[in-house]
Write an enzyme that holds these catalytic residues in place. Structure first.
Site, PDB file in Angstrom:
ATOM      1  N   LYS A   1       0.842  -1.189   0.000  1.00  0.00           N
ATOM      2  CA  LYS A   1       0.000   0.000   0.000  1.00  0.00           C
ATOM      3  C   LYS A   1       0.880   1.243   0.000  1.00  0.00           C
ATOM      4  O   LYS A   1       1.673   1.458   0.913  1.00  0.00           O
ATOM      5  CB  LYS A   1      -0.916   0.030   1.224  1.00  0.00           C
ATOM      6  CG  LYS A   1      -1.851   1.232   1.233  1.00  0.00           C
ATOM      7  CD  LYS A   1      -2.852   1.162   2.379  1.00  0.00           C
ATOM      8  CE  LYS A   1      -2.266   1.584   3.702  1.00  0.00           C
ATOM      9  NZ  LYS A   1      -2.015   3.045   3.767  1.00  0.00           N
TER      10      LYS A   1
ATOM     11  N   ASP B   1      -3.216   4.225  -2.184  1.00  0.00           N
ATOM     12  CA  ASP B   1      -4.137   4.665  -1.136  1.00  0.00           C
ATOM     13  C   ASP B   1      -4.085   6.184  -1.002  1.00  0.00           C
ATOM     14  O   ASP B   1      -3.529   6.723  -0.051  1.00  0.00           O
ATOM     15  CB  ASP B   1      -3.755   3.982   0.177  1.00  0.00           C
ATOM     16  CG  ASP B   1      -4.620   4.421   1.343  1.00  0.00           C
ATOM     17  OD1 ASP B   1      -5.781   4.796   1.115  1.00  0.00           O
ATOM     18  OD2 ASP B   1      -4.116   4.409   2.490  1.00  0.00           O
TER      19      ASP B   1
ATOM     20  N   LYS C   1      -7.064   8.069  -1.558  1.00  0.00           N
ATOM     21  CA  LYS C   1      -8.412   8.484  -1.140  1.00  0.00           C
ATOM     22  C   LYS C   1      -8.885   9.717  -1.904  1.00  0.00           C
ATOM     23  O   LYS C   1      -9.200  10.760  -1.324  1.00  0.00           O
ATOM     24  CB  LYS C   1      -8.450   8.739   0.368  1.00  0.00           C
ATOM     25  CG  LYS C   1      -8.069   7.532   1.221  1.00  0.00           C
ATOM     26  CD  LYS C   1      -8.154   7.872   2.711  1.00  0.00           C
ATOM     27  CE  LYS C   1      -7.744   6.683   3.566  1.00  0.00           C
ATOM     28  NZ  LYS C   1      -6.295   6.395   3.500  1.00  0.00           N
TER      29      LYS C   1
ATOM     30  N   ASP D   1     -12.990  14.752  -4.644  1.00  0.00           N
ATOM     31  CA  ASP D   1     -13.069  16.053  -5.319  1.00  0.00           C
ATOM     32  C   ASP D   1     -14.319  16.030  -6.186  1.00  0.00           C
ATOM     33  O   ASP D   1     -15.132  15.119  -6.081  1.00  0.00           O
ATOM     34  CB  ASP D   1     -11.795  16.276  -6.154  1.00  0.00           C
ATOM     35  CG  ASP D   1     -11.400  17.746  -6.235  1.00  0.00           C
ATOM     36  OD1 ASP D   1     -12.288  18.560  -6.589  1.00  0.00           O
ATOM     37  OD2 ASP D   1     -10.237  18.082  -5.974  1.00  0.00           O
TER      38      ASP D   1
ATOM     39  N   THR E   1     -10.998   4.337  10.175  1.00  0.00           N
ATOM     40  CA  THR E   1     -10.969   3.557  11.413  1.00  0.00           C
ATOM     41  C   THR E   1     -10.443   4.344  12.598  1.00  0.00           C
ATOM     42  O   THR E   1     -10.484   3.864  13.731  1.00  0.00           O
ATOM     43  CB  THR E   1     -10.128   2.280  11.229  1.00  0.00           C
ATOM     44  OG1 THR E   1      -8.835   2.636  10.731  1.00  0.00           O
ATOM     45  CG2 THR E   1     -10.791   1.319  10.273  1.00  0.00           C
TER      46      THR E   1
ATOM     47  N   ARG F   1       2.084  -1.336  11.250  1.00  0.00           N
ATOM     48  CA  ARG F   1       2.958  -1.364  12.425  1.00  0.00           C
ATOM     49  C   ARG F   1       3.248  -2.754  12.991  1.00  0.00           C
ATOM     50  O   ARG F   1       4.374  -2.998  13.437  1.00  0.00           O
ATOM     51  CB  ARG F   1       2.381  -0.447  13.499  1.00  0.00           C
ATOM     52  CG  ARG F   1       2.733   1.013  13.260  1.00  0.00           C
ATOM     53  CD  ARG F   1       2.012   1.936  14.223  1.00  0.00           C
ATOM     54  NE  ARG F   1       0.846   2.522  13.572  1.00  0.00           N
ATOM     55  CZ  ARG F   1       0.082   3.426  14.144  1.00  0.00           C
ATOM     56  NH1 ARG F   1       0.318   3.820  15.371  1.00  0.00           N
ATOM     57  NH2 ARG F   1      -0.939   3.942  13.485  1.00  0.00           N
TER      58      ARG F   1
END
Length: 247
Positions: free
Chosen positions: A38, A65, A67, A70, A129, A221
């Site tokens: 990603k 990624d 997002k 517009d 999230t 992570r």
């Protein structure tokens, strides 16, 4: 379920911006142990399309990624660029509305056909999230996160998108509402131990998310901070395989 099939469902979040060589060292280390990399705002802003190209040259696939959010024409043109870049997956914010998502889906289909390129998976981002019900109330929403996620997922499906990005806690409701062929990508996946400085609020383990019906899992992570990142990725694949078997 084979480990190879499970590995295709694991997406590593390559969202570090400290240096191009460092980013590519993660790609070299984890190629063959994860299904996609990603590339988010941090990495893409610093390194641009070059990073996507180098990941592809290394034999791996990319989830872009960014997002997009517009006016419909602008997002549709950005989507055309994503197709031409050859990414396997990218996303838009479902809150951009039905017209934005529908024009994006159409642009992707037409560009892929004209350029004779594979159609990427196009996802609508529902509710981040990092947000919970209290956060939505502060933003002026009168509905819960679960209600908003479901509304946006249905809208994304009706607009012709491939699926959505959503918390594992929302997967079962989305699957019931949108059907089996609708892809669900789940961020906020964690191991049994919490990660220091974690800003995610609605999270589950890999096995739990797959059991609930997630199709792809985004992990950052828990792999990045592990003493042995390869072993951590392989363990996540085993968790995914167990979840698929249980499902």
């Amino acid at each position: 379920m084979s480990n190879e099939a499970a590995r295709e469902k694991l997406i590593f979040a390559l969202d570090m911006g400290r240096g191009f060589d460092e980013a590519m060292s993660w790609v070299r280390l984890l190629t063959g142990h994860v299904g996609l990399f990603k590339v988010g705002k941090e990495a893409f802003t610093r390194f641009g399309p070059r990073l996507v190209e180098e990941i592809q040259k290394a034999g791996s696939r990319v989830f872009l990624d960014l997002k997009f959010h517009d006016i419909p024409n602008t997002v549709a043109r950005a989507a055309e660029g994503a197709v031409e870049m050859g990414v396997a997956m990218f996303n838009v914010h479902a809150l951009g509305g039905m017209s934005m998502m529908a024009e994006t889906a159409k642009a992707v289909r037409e560009t892929a056909r004209k350029r004779e390129l594979p159609e990427p998976v196009v996802l609508g981002v529902t509710v981040l999230t990092s947000l919970n019900d209290d956060d939505l109330r502060a933003l002026g929403f009168s509905c819960s996160t679960a209600e908003l996620v479901l509304r946006l997922a249905r809208m994304a499906r009706d607009a012709g998108l491939s699926g959505v990005v959503a918390s594992a806690q929302d997967v079962e409701a989305i699957r019931k509402a949108c059907g089996e062929g609708f892809a669900i990508v789940t961020p906020g996946i964690r191991g049994s131990a919490r990660v220091a400085g974690d800003d995610q609020k609605r999270v589950l383990t890999a096995e739990e998310a797959i059991r609930r019906g997630s199709d792809y899992l985004v992990v950052g992570r828990p792999i990045q901070t592990a003493e042995d990142p390869v072993a951590a990725a392989d363990e996540l694949c085993r968790e995914i395989a167990r979840g698929l078997t249980a499902g």
